[in-house]
Write a protein that holds these residues in place. Structure first.
Motif, PDB file in Angstrom:
ATOM      1  N   GLU A 157      -9.512  -1.249   9.469  1.00  0.00           N
ATOM      2  CA  GLU A 157     -10.821  -0.795   9.019  1.00  0.00           C
ATOM      3  C   GLU A 157     -11.361  -1.887   8.110  1.00  0.00           C
ATOM      4  O   GLU A 157     -10.639  -2.406   7.281  1.00  0.00           O
ATOM      5  CB  GLU A 157     -10.700   0.536   8.282  1.00  0.00           C
ATOM      6  CG  GLU A 157      -9.889   0.458   7.010  1.00  0.00           C
ATOM      7  CD  GLU A 157      -8.927   1.625   6.828  1.00  0.00           C
ATOM      8  OE1 GLU A 157      -7.740   1.343   6.591  1.00  0.00           O
ATOM      9  OE2 GLU A 157      -9.359   2.775   6.931  1.00  0.00           O
ATOM     10  N   GLY A 158     -12.609  -2.259   8.293  1.00  0.00           N
ATOM     11  CA  GLY A 158     -13.145  -3.437   7.604  1.00  0.00           C
ATOM     12  C   GLY A 158     -13.059  -3.350   6.095  1.00  0.00           C
ATOM     13  O   GLY A 158     -12.754  -4.312   5.425  1.00  0.00           O
ATOM     14  N   GLY A 159     -13.338  -2.150   5.529  1.00  0.00           N
ATOM     15  CA  GLY A 159     -13.263  -2.015   4.083  1.00  0.00           C
ATOM     16  C   GLY A 159     -14.397  -2.723   3.355  1.00  0.00           C
ATOM     17  O   GLY A 159     -14.218  -3.213   2.248  1.00  0.00           O
ATOM     18  N   ILE A 160     -15.552  -2.783   3.996  1.00  0.00           N
ATOM     19  CA  ILE A 160     -16.699  -3.474   3.399  1.00  0.00           C
ATOM     20  C   ILE A 160     -17.844  -2.473   3.265  1.00  0.00           C
ATOM     21  O   ILE A 160     -18.075  -1.676   4.183  1.00  0.00           O
ATOM     22  CB  ILE A 160     -17.135  -4.641   4.295  1.00  0.00           C
ATOM     23  CG1 ILE A 160     -15.918  -5.486   4.619  1.00  0.00           C
ATOM     24  CG2 ILE A 160     -18.308  -5.403   3.664  1.00  0.00           C
ATOM     25  CD1 ILE A 160     -15.784  -6.793   4.047  1.00  0.00           C
ATOM     26  N   ASP A 161     -18.542  -2.509   2.134  1.00  0.00           N
ATOM     27  CA  ASP A 161     -19.651  -1.594   1.925  1.00  0.00           C
ATOM     28  C   ASP A 161     -20.761  -1.885   2.943  1.00  0.00           C
ATOM     29  O   ASP A 161     -21.140  -3.033   3.153  1.00  0.00           O
ATOM     30  CB  ASP A 161     -20.201  -1.747   0.501  1.00  0.00           C
ATOM     31  CG  ASP A 161     -21.104  -0.592   0.126  1.00  0.00           C
ATOM     32  OD1 ASP A 161     -20.703   0.196  -0.739  1.00  0.00           O
ATOM     33  OD2 ASP A 161     -22.209  -0.462   0.707  1.00  0.00           O
ATOM     34  N   LYS A 193      -9.484   0.534  -0.607  1.00  0.00           N
ATOM     35  CA  LYS A 193      -8.219   0.019  -0.093  1.00  0.00           C
ATOM     36  C   LYS A 193      -8.270  -1.504   0.040  1.00  0.00           C
ATOM     37  O   LYS A 193      -7.342  -2.204  -0.365  1.00  0.00           O
ATOM     38  CB  LYS A 193      -7.955   0.659   1.269  1.00  0.00           C
ATOM     39  CG  LYS A 193      -6.674   0.226   1.919  1.00  0.00           C
ATOM     40  CD  LYS A 193      -6.517   0.919   3.263  1.00  0.00           C
ATOM     41  CE  LYS A 193      -5.261   0.467   3.966  1.00  0.00           C
ATOM     42  NZ  LYS A 193      -5.133   1.076   5.294  1.00  0.00           N
ATOM     43  N   TYR A 221     -15.529 -11.780  -3.151  1.00  0.00           N
ATOM     44  CA  TYR A 221     -14.081 -11.979  -3.060  1.00  0.00           C
ATOM     45  C   TYR A 221     -13.675 -13.369  -3.547  1.00  0.00           C
ATOM     46  O   TYR A 221     -12.581 -13.545  -4.075  1.00  0.00           O
ATOM     47  CB  TYR A 221     -13.582 -11.717  -1.633  1.00  0.00           C
ATOM     48  CG  TYR A 221     -13.316 -10.248  -1.359  1.00  0.00           C
ATOM     49  CD1 TYR A 221     -14.355  -9.372  -1.074  1.00  0.00           C
ATOM     50  CD2 TYR A 221     -12.022  -9.730  -1.418  1.00  0.00           C
ATOM     51  CE1 TYR A 221     -14.125  -8.021  -0.846  1.00  0.00           C
ATOM     52  CE2 TYR A 221     -11.780  -8.389  -1.193  1.00  0.00           C
ATOM     53  CZ  TYR A 221     -12.824  -7.535  -0.905  1.00  0.00           C
ATOM     54  OH  TYR A 221     -12.581  -6.201  -0.685  1.00  0.00           O
ATOM     55  N   LEU A 262      -7.504  -6.028   7.482  1.00  0.00           N
ATOM     56  CA  LEU A 262      -7.145  -4.650   7.812  1.00  0.00           C
ATOM     57  C   LEU A 262      -7.910  -4.196   9.044  1.00  0.00           C
ATOM     58  O   LEU A 262      -8.932  -4.761   9.398  1.00  0.00           O
ATOM     59  CB  LEU A 262      -7.498  -3.718   6.646  1.00  0.00           C
ATOM     60  CG  LEU A 262      -6.915  -4.069   5.290  1.00  0.00           C
ATOM     61  CD1 LEU A 262      -7.405  -3.087   4.234  1.00  0.00           C
ATOM     62  CD2 LEU A 262      -5.402  -4.059   5.341  1.00  0.00           C
ATOM     63  N   TYR A 279       0.823  -1.207   0.000  1.00  0.00           N
ATOM     64  CA  TYR A 279       0.000   0.000   0.000  1.00  0.00           C
ATOM     65  C   TYR A 279       0.859   1.261   0.000  1.00  0.00           C
ATOM     66  O   TYR A 279       0.458   2.298  -0.490  1.00  0.00           O
ATOM     67  CB  TYR A 279      -0.904   0.045   1.237  1.00  0.00           C
ATOM     68  CG  TYR A 279      -2.115  -0.832   1.135  1.00  0.00           C
ATOM     69  CD1 TYR A 279      -3.037  -0.647   0.118  1.00  0.00           C
ATOM     70  CD2 TYR A 279      -2.347  -1.837   2.070  1.00  0.00           C
ATOM     71  CE1 TYR A 279      -4.169  -1.441   0.032  1.00  0.00           C
ATOM     72  CE2 TYR A 279      -3.477  -2.634   1.991  1.00  0.00           C
ATOM     73  CZ  TYR A 279      -4.380  -2.433   0.971  1.00  0.00           C
ATOM     74  OH  TYR A 279      -5.492  -3.209   0.884  1.00  0.00           O
ATOM     75  N   TYR A 284     -14.751   4.434   3.813  1.00  0.00           N
ATOM     76  CA  TYR A 284     -14.886   3.192   4.582  1.00  0.00           C
ATOM     77  C   TYR A 284     -13.764   2.203   4.286  1.00  0.00           C
ATOM     78  O   TYR A 284     -13.772   1.091   4.795  1.00  0.00           O
ATOM     79  CB  TYR A 284     -16.236   2.519   4.282  1.00  0.00           C
ATOM     80  CG  TYR A 284     -17.433   3.287   4.798  1.00  0.00           C
ATOM     81  CD1 TYR A 284     -17.424   3.844   6.074  1.00  0.00           C
ATOM     82  CD2 TYR A 284     -18.563   3.470   4.022  1.00  0.00           C
ATOM     83  CE1 TYR A 284     -18.502   4.558   6.554  1.00  0.00           C
ATOM     84  CE2 TYR A 284     -19.659   4.178   4.496  1.00  0.00           C
ATOM     85  CZ  TYR A 284     -19.616   4.723   5.760  1.00  0.00           C
ATOM     86  OH  TYR A 284     -20.694   5.420   6.231  1.00  0.00           O
ATOM     87  N   GLY A 285     -12.819   2.586   3.440  1.00  0.00           N
ATOM     88  CA  GLY A 285     -11.704   1.688   3.161  1.00  0.00           C
ATOM     89  C   GLY A 285     -12.033   0.570   2.181  1.00  0.00           C
ATOM     90  O   GLY A 285     -11.275  -0.382   2.040  1.00  0.00           O
ATOM     91  N   VAL A 286     -13.189   0.674   1.489  1.00  0.00           N
ATOM     92  CA  VAL A 286     -13.595  -0.385   0.558  1.00  0.00           C
ATOM     93  C   VAL A 286     -12.604  -0.480  -0.610  1.00  0.00           C
ATOM     94  O   VAL A 286     -12.210  -1.571  -1.029  1.00  0.00           O
ATOM     95  CB  VAL A 286     -15.018  -0.127   0.016  1.00  0.00           C
ATOM     96  CG1 VAL A 286     -15.394  -1.140  -1.047  1.00  0.00           C
ATOM     97  CG2 VAL A 286     -16.029  -0.153   1.157  1.00  0.00           C
TER      98      VAL A 286
END
Lengths: 333, 264
Positions: A96-100, B106, A112, A94, A64, B102-104
């Protein structure tokens, strides 16, 4: 008993190598020359207070961010250049979840999964991380622990050679923490290389093969948990219902050791009548404990806590990173 | 299946191989469309408002009698222009802005999906939404009595839609990739309203003060409306100037978005 054991990836060789990695944002130095290795098949825990550079280190390994200096190799590849070849082989969790917010766990896992030709079964993983009942719940309605479990399941879809877990048990209740800990131990036992950052020192003591402590952009300690806690330095820590007076020390030492250990001494070890008997030649034995208790009983002192042997990892960690960081870790826990 | 399969923890064993680029882009596109259908405010702005504007304003002659023809001949290109702005700029910017916060983006960037499949999927989703919008608007327009004029050119309409989409999507992604999600939300909605007034959509440009009209004509909304009006045969004229204006903005805005977009 099965005869055909699962064939884990070869457990020899280096999975991750960071050498003198440096990173600054403007004038602010975040990493001031970080070096460490993760051997294939082992679990390395990266510890450190908030702001020590853990996430920056992990993000450089994940590709990253680029390091300003030094070199990084992950599974034999350079994450800054070979990201496309590397990403299918790494599982990421990660912070932060990074999920919508509008997605459900089942949709996320199925999405995924389609990034791989032969992924792990998404529905099976859903059950395995105990999200079966929440499979069709929108992400925004999941609890912190459920989100973390989903994130772990996503990381496992590609059966990764290297798993990078950034505070995997944060926000979980004790039962979920225990289940996640067991899952991580199982993955480690099956041969997955794991790089773990955490504040949960108990996890580290139970799971890690090696520990690296990062503080202000530098590795300040590295070793096995046992090496780090200095196992074998014999000592006795205890807390009493009342205070010892100045003259008590020599008497206590003489009574407890039978008067045969000239290097032994008693020191105050913190508030609330905590003391430490150190300088012992041998590991504490039952006789020593009995004598200590008898000596205290004669003086009407109750031993309210007693611990023998090495310092805990937490004690060692707090020595390493200082009291300031201790307060911070407390706040984050 | 050997007994060992049962004891192998899920997520371990021979690593999975990455899927083909097409399979990944398709999976992401379907995901984009599924999520778009769950955004009520996005459906409102991409479908309900352009269709509503076409239905309502085709009942009035807002041109002040300066142009001939039925009001719907002017409102169809205007509502199509508005639909492109809604899908390519407003909806894309807001969705992408929140995904970024929201980091989506990333998280996807760290998966085997890859950036190019992600960009392709967002493009494909916008194209699908616009195709549905255009069919819907042409059907409504037809019901209101619109028919293609003698000078209509499908090629010109397609060129306008493509260049307009690139320009507005470029600006949407520029906002989403540089501003906070909340700021993107506010700005995108404000610009949507401005475009409604300054884009030759509800009011013809010649009903605006001359200086405002001149400034508006070199901005993408009015240029797109102009190209579509000529392309659908509702207006007579040379489309070269608005096409050049749109192409300029498409190159500049898409280029800026590509250079300035930050995933975190």
């Amino acid at each position: 008993m099965s005869t055909a054991a699962p064939s884990p990836t070869p457990v020899d060789g280096v999975a991750v190598r960071a050498r003198d990695v440096r990173k600054s944002y403007g004038a602010r130095s975040i990493l001031a020359g970080v070096s460490f290795e993760v051997q294939r098949g082992e679990l390395l825990a990266l510890l450190g207070p908030n702001g020590a550079g853990k996430t920056t280190t992990v993000e450089i390994l994940e590709g990253y961010r680029r390091a300003d200096g030094g070199s990084v190799s992950v599974l034999g590849l350079d994450p800054a250049k070979d990201g496309g070849a590397l990403r299918p082989r790494i599982g990421l969790m990660l912070q932060e979840g990074g999920i919508d917010n509008r997605s459900t766990p089942r949709e996320v896992l199925r999405l995924y999964a389609r990034f791989y030709r032969d992924p792990e079964d998404p529905d099976g993983l859903l059950e395995a991380v105990d999200l079966g009942r929440a499979a069709s719940t929108r992400y925004r309605r999941l609890s912190g622990g459920e989100r973390q479990r989903l994130s772990l399941a996503v990381a496992l879809l590609g059966r990764p050679e290297l798993l990078v877990l950034d505070e995997p048990t944060a926000g979980m209740d004790p039962a979920a923490k225990q289940a996640t800990r067991e899952r991580i131990a199982g993955l480690r036992a099956a041969g997955t290389t794991i790089l773990l950052t955490t504040h949960e020192l108990g996890d580290v003591e139970r799971l890690a093969d090696h520990v690296a402590v990062l503080d202000r952009g530098r590795i300040v300690a590295y070793g096995t948990p046992a090496e780090l806690t200095g196992a074998g330095a014999p000592r006795v820590r205890f807390r009493l219902s009342g205070a010892l007076t100045d003259g008590d020390g020599l008497g206590l030492v003489a009574a407890a050791t039978g008067g045969v250990v000239p290097t032994a001494r008693v020191t105050a070890a913190g508030a609330g009548n905590q003391y430490e008997l150190e300088g012992l030649e041998d590991a504490p034995d039952p006789t020593l404990v009995a004598r200590l208790a008898a000596w205290c009983a004669e003086r009407g002192l109750l031993i309210t806590e007693l611990r023998l042997g090495a310092a805990s990892l937490e004690e060692r960690y707090l020595e390493l990173v200082g009291a300031e960081a201790a307060a911070e870790a407390e706040g984050a826990a | 299946m050997s007994a060992a399969q049962g004891t192998r923890p899920l997520g371990t064993g021979a690593p999975a191989r990455p899927a083909s680029w097409i399979a990944k882009a398709l999976a992401l596109t379907l995901n984009e469309l599924r999520l778009a259908m769950r955004r009520g405010e996005s459906l409102l702005i991409t479908f309900v408002i352009p269709a509503g504007v076409l239905l309502v304003f085709s009942g009035f002659d807002m041109s002040g009698g300066t142009t001939g023809g039925k009001p719907v001949d002017r409102m169809l290109p205007g509502s199509m222009s508005l639909a492109v702005i809604a899908a390519a700029m407003v909806s894309l910017a807001i969705a992408t802005g929140f995904e970024r916060s929201y980091g989506v983006i990333k998280r996807l960037g760290g998966s085997p999906a890859g950036t190019s499949a992600l960009v392709a999927s967002k493009t494909a989703a916008v194209v699908v939404v616009e195709a549905v919008q255009m069919v819907l608007l042409v059907l409504i327009g037809g019901a209101l009595g619109w028919s293609a004029g003698p000078g209509a050119s499908v090629l010109l309409v397609a060129a306008g839609l493509v260049l307009g989409t690139v320009a507005f999507a470029g600006f949407g992604l520029l906002m989403a990739g540089t501003l906070r999600a909340e700021a993107t939300l506010a700005l995108a909605n404000l610009l949507f309203l401005l475009a409604l007034v300054l884009g030759g959509i509800v009011l013809p440009l010649d009903r605006l003060p001359a200086s405002v009209a001149a400034a508006s004509s070199v901005l993408p909304p009015a240029a797109l409306t102009h190209v579509l009006s000529i392309g659908l045969g509702g207006a007579i004229g040379d489309a070269t100037e608005p096409i050049v204006v749109l192409a300029f903005w498409a190159v500049v805005l898409a280029g800026l978005a590509a250079r300035k977009f930050r995933w975190d």
